[in-house]
Design a protein around this motif. Sequence first.
Motif, PDB file in Angstrom:
ATOM      1  N   GLY A  66      44.559  10.278  73.353  1.00  0.00           N
ATOM      2  CA  GLY A  66      44.805   9.916  71.954  1.00  0.00           C
ATOM      3  C   GLY A  66      46.297  10.223  71.404  1.00  0.00           C
ATOM      4  N   LYS A  67      47.136  10.668  72.350  1.00  0.00           N
ATOM      5  CA  LYS A  67      48.393  11.216  71.841  1.00  0.00           C
ATOM      6  C   LYS A  67      49.096  10.019  70.966  1.00  0.00           C
ATOM      7  CE  LYS A  67      50.067  12.494  75.910  1.00  0.00           C
ATOM      8  NZ  LYS A  67      49.031  12.023  76.626  1.00  0.00           N
ATOM      9  N   THR A  68      49.221   8.897  71.715  1.00  0.00           N
ATOM     10  CA  THR A  68      50.011   8.003  70.702  1.00  0.00           C
ATOM     11  C   THR A  68      49.391   7.682  69.582  1.00  0.00           C
ATOM     12  OG1 THR A  68      50.823   6.983  72.903  1.00  0.00           O
ATOM     13  CG2 THR A  68      50.963   5.812  71.104  1.00  0.00           C
ATOM     14  N   PRO A  69      48.260   7.415  69.389  1.00  0.00           N
ATOM     15  CA  PRO A  69      47.445   6.982  67.839  1.00  0.00           C
ATOM     16  C   PRO A  69      47.813   8.170  67.087  1.00  0.00           C
ATOM     17  CG  PRO A  69      46.081   7.041  69.496  1.00  0.00           C
ATOM     18  CD  PRO A  69      47.272   7.091  70.280  1.00  0.00           C
ATOM     19  N   LEU A 117      55.218   0.399  71.443  1.00  0.00           N
ATOM     20  CA  LEU A 117      54.170   0.517  70.521  1.00  0.00           C
ATOM     21  C   LEU A 117      54.304   1.305  69.531  1.00  0.00           C
ATOM     22  CD1 LEU A 117      51.377  -0.169  69.818  1.00  0.00           C
ATOM     23  CD2 LEU A 117      50.399   1.603  71.289  1.00  0.00           C
ATOM     24  N   LEU A 118      54.940   2.656  69.550  1.00  0.00           N
ATOM     25  CA  LEU A 118      55.647   3.357  68.377  1.00  0.00           C
ATOM     26  C   LEU A 118      56.417   2.763  67.438  1.00  0.00           C
ATOM     27  CD1 LEU A 118      55.497   6.705  70.440  1.00  0.00           C
ATOM     28  CD2 LEU A 118      54.184   6.509  68.636  1.00  0.00           C
ATOM     29  N   ALA A 119      57.358   2.227  68.244  1.00  0.00           N
ATOM     30  CA  ALA A 119      58.449   1.612  67.187  1.00  0.00           C
ATOM     31  C   ALA A 119      57.939   0.394  66.294  1.00  0.00           C
ATOM     32  CB  ALA A 119      59.654   1.194  68.048  1.00  0.00           C
ATOM     33  N   GLY A 200      35.763  13.282  68.980  1.00  0.00           N
ATOM     34  CA  GLY A 200      34.220  13.098  68.421  1.00  0.00           C
ATOM     35  C   GLY A 200      33.845  14.296  67.756  1.00  0.00           C
ATOM     36  N   VAL A 201      34.554  15.198  67.463  1.00  0.00           N
ATOM     37  CA  VAL A 201      34.524  16.365  66.518  1.00  0.00           C
ATOM     38  C   VAL A 201      35.436  16.481  65.258  1.00  0.00           C
ATOM     39  CG1 VAL A 201      34.300  18.636  66.093  1.00  0.00           C
ATOM     40  CG2 VAL A 201      33.408  17.949  68.167  1.00  0.00           C
ATOM     41  N   ASP A 202      36.724  16.322  65.679  1.00  0.00           N
ATOM     42  CA  ASP A 202      37.908  16.358  64.753  1.00  0.00           C
ATOM     43  C   ASP A 202      38.604  15.015  64.523  1.00  0.00           C
ATOM     44  OD1 ASP A 202      37.785  19.386  64.574  1.00  0.00           O
ATOM     45  OD2 ASP A 202      38.438  19.435  66.781  1.00  0.00           O
ATOM     46  N   PHE A 203      38.319  14.155  65.462  1.00  0.00           N
ATOM     47  CA  PHE A 203      38.765  12.917  65.205  1.00  0.00           C
ATOM     48  C   PHE A 203      37.949  11.796  65.995  1.00  0.00           C
ATOM     49  CE2 PHE A 203      41.109  14.137  69.084  1.00  0.00           C
ATOM     50  CZ  PHE A 203      41.172  13.086  69.894  1.00  0.00           C
ATOM     51  N   ASN A 204      38.019  10.575  65.554  1.00  0.00           N
ATOM     52  CA  ASN A 204      37.279   9.548  66.155  1.00  0.00           C
ATOM     53  C   ASN A 204      38.130   8.360  66.341  1.00  0.00           C
ATOM     54  OD1 ASN A 204      34.248  10.386  66.849  1.00  0.00           O
ATOM     55  ND2 ASN A 204      34.861  11.238  64.748  1.00  0.00           N
ATOM     56  N   ARG A 205      37.978   7.523  67.469  1.00  0.00           N
ATOM     57  CA  ARG A 205      38.642   6.125  67.545  1.00  0.00           C
ATOM     58  C   ARG A 205      38.041   5.062  66.697  1.00  0.00           C
ATOM     59  NH1 ARG A 205      41.739   6.878  72.805  1.00  0.00           N
ATOM     60  NH2 ARG A 205      41.389   8.750  73.324  1.00  0.00           N
ATOM     61  N   MET A 291      42.248  -5.030  71.450  1.00  0.00           N
ATOM     62  CA  MET A 291      41.374  -3.795  70.995  1.00  0.00           C
ATOM     63  C   MET A 291      42.246  -3.024  69.930  1.00  0.00           C
ATOM     64  SD  MET A 291      39.397  -2.349  74.231  1.00  0.00           S
ATOM     65  CE  MET A 291      38.328  -1.122  73.233  1.00  0.00           C
ATOM     66  N   ASP A 292      42.305  -3.084  68.724  1.00  0.00           N
ATOM     67  CA  ASP A 292      43.050  -2.518  67.904  1.00  0.00           C
ATOM     68  C   ASP A 292      42.656  -1.163  67.520  1.00  0.00           C
ATOM     69  OD1 ASP A 292      45.354  -2.435  65.921  1.00  0.00           O
ATOM     70  OD2 ASP A 292      43.983  -2.744  64.362  1.00  0.00           O
ATOM     71  N   LEU A 293      43.430  -0.159  67.623  1.00  0.00           N
ATOM     72  CA  LEU A 293      42.757   1.152  67.703  1.00  0.00           C
ATOM     73  C   LEU A 293      43.465   2.008  66.374  1.00  0.00           C
ATOM     74  CD1 LEU A 293      41.661   4.031  68.862  1.00  0.00           C
ATOM     75  CD2 LEU A 293      43.664   4.028  70.206  1.00  0.00           C
ATOM     76  N   ASP A 294      42.424   2.594  65.799  1.00  0.00           N
ATOM     77  CA  ASP A 294      42.957   3.395  64.631  1.00  0.00           C
ATOM     78  C   ASP A 294      42.446   4.736  64.859  1.00  0.00           C
ATOM     79  OD1 ASP A 294      44.084   4.289  62.473  1.00  0.00           O
ATOM     80  OD2 ASP A 294      42.673   3.415  60.910  1.00  0.00           O
ATOM     81  N   ILE A 295      42.990   5.720  64.242  1.00  0.00           N
ATOM     82  CA  ILE A 295      42.062   7.147  64.433  1.00  0.00           C
ATOM     83  C   ILE A 295      41.916   7.699  63.142  1.00  0.00           C
ATOM     84  CG2 ILE A 295      42.693   9.580  64.921  1.00  0.00           C
ATOM     85  CD1 ILE A 295      42.548   8.062  67.400  1.00  0.00           C
ATOM     86  N   LYS A 296      40.645   7.947  62.945  1.00  0.00           N
ATOM     87  CA  LYS A 296      39.855   8.898  61.728  1.00  0.00           C
ATOM     88  C   LYS A 296      39.962  10.099  62.085  1.00  0.00           C
ATOM     89  CE  LYS A 296      36.335   8.767  58.467  1.00  0.00           C
ATOM     90  NZ  LYS A 296      36.474  10.291  58.435  1.00  0.00           N
TER      91      LYS A 296
END
Length: 314
Positions: A66-69, A117-119, A200-205, A291-296
């Motif tokens: 999950g480093k990139t998101p 992807l970052l750019a 799963g604890v501090d962040f979720n996809r 599969m568009d990924l966001d991080i919560k």
Amino acid sequence: MKQKLYLWIEDYLFFPNTLQQIIAYLLLPLTFIYMLIILLKRTFAKEVDFGIPVISIGNIIVGGSGKTPIAIKLASSYEKSCVILRGFGRASKGLYVISKEGEILEDISISGDEAMLLAKSLKHSSVIVSENRIEAIKKAKELGCKIVFLDDGFSKYNIKKFNILLRPKKEPTNFYCLPSGGYREPKGLYAYADLELKEGVDFNRVITIKKDGNEAILKDKLVVLTAISKPKRLLEFLPKNTQLLAFADHHTFTNDEIKEVKEKYNDYQIITTGKDLVKLEAFNIENLYLMDLDIKIEDSVDFSMMKEYIKTYE
């Protein structure tokens, strides 16, 4: 055959069967040498302060966690931010400014998939690729950046930085370092993190299926086409009947490979990740879905130490 080999290696590194465990035990002498080198490098490294806040987003296991998101999420929150990464899978060598304050300056052959992807995701940030992270930090300062996010920088012991370490949702049953297991550094080094974030604890996809930028619905015949590390993790977000077509991490797809995929899966919905999409866009695959990924990040996560670190440079 290659796809099966990639998945076998993934199982060996993280969740080995009995035969794979035996192989891991046989390689333990090399693992101990590897660990000794890592610990010596860490012990004798001298941190250098470059006069700019550096936030490292890393992990201590092989491959993605999950480093990139997370980098996208954090870097988008700061003005004049810069993300620096090595740029695995790129055809270039050396330092390149991939984007400057959102303006993309290079193509994907120069940037590699993650950097592109970052750019594309960071509309107001800069992205730099370089094997030499120190030179890249100096370049970021030259560009007028005010904060640096260092992708996978935990092992850069000679750089003064705030270390965020990501932990996977499912901890590997194989806890050895390379080559006996999937840890790049001893597991005990989690203690050196300034902030530890566990999936799963501090962040979720948060996954949304999209087609041409619009939300879409999945049907019955599905295949995942990807070239990321630990590709099996994608199946967690998809129906049980989904097939997996996995290539090596950062693989550059060829015309022949995509032609074969189009012919074999012409009546399937072909699903891919954002990191893969920046490479697959050139092939005009009609039945390609994202599969568009966001991080919560959970509200309970305390970023106060990181904010205090950043303030020391203001």
